[in-house]
Write an enzyme that holds these catalytic residues in place. Sequence first.
Site, PDB file in Angstrom:
ATOM      1  N   LYS A 185      51.976  75.369  35.936  1.00 43.54           N
ATOM      2  CA  LYS A 185      52.392  76.122  34.735  1.00 43.54           C
ATOM      3  C   LYS A 185      52.626  75.185  33.555  1.00 43.54           C
ATOM      4  CE  LYS A 185      56.083  78.361  36.308  1.00 43.54           C
ATOM      5  NZ  LYS A 185      57.183  79.362  36.303  1.00 43.54           N
TER       6      LYS A 185
ATOM      7  N   LYS B  59      54.935  73.066  33.289  1.00 47.08           N
ATOM      8  CA  LYS B  59      56.383  73.023  33.026  1.00 47.08           C
ATOM      9  C   LYS B  59      56.969  71.886  33.855  1.00 47.08           C
ATOM     10  CE  LYS B  59      58.776  77.126  31.630  1.00 47.08           C
ATOM     11  NZ  LYS B  59      59.691  78.209  31.978  1.00 47.08           N
TER      12      LYS B  59
END
Length: 128
Positions: free
Chosen positions: A44, A46
């Site tokens: 993601k 992240k």
Amino acid sequence: MKRIITYGTFDVLHFGHINLLKRAKSLGDYLIVGLSSDEFNAIKNKKSYYNYNQRKIMLEGCRYVDLVIPENNWEQKTEDIIKYQADIFIMGDDWQGKFDYLKDYCEVIYLKRTPNVSSTQTKTYLKG
Ligand code: C2G
């Protein structure tokens, strides 16, 4: 017994997350959280401050959360909904429409995001 499921990274747990979990739980009796693994966070794009186990401890300490399961990929939601017999899938409305395909399996509800709070904002502030 109405079962709710939601997913996320939940890094640096804050009141925006808690608001979402609280409202999600208010829609049923049992709340399952698919917590993004560190590897899935990389997918993601992240980088969480706390690792999976640390984030899991914090979520399990939340009164609204009944079960934390690992979220390892984008594709597992359908399987999870069936496996955990979820009646409602919940996400914040920053994801509005993105998971409508799950309507074939359960109710899909997007809840209003809590404004002016995010893990990124907190991390930036703490960096000084
Ligand atoms: N959230 C919120 N208000 C905020 C911040 C987050 O309501 N101020 C909600 C998000 O909308 C999401 C949940 O809290 O429903 C978790 O947020 P994140 O940890 O940022 O989750 P995200 O990285 O969006 O991952 O497969 C789904 C993904 O794993 C979602």
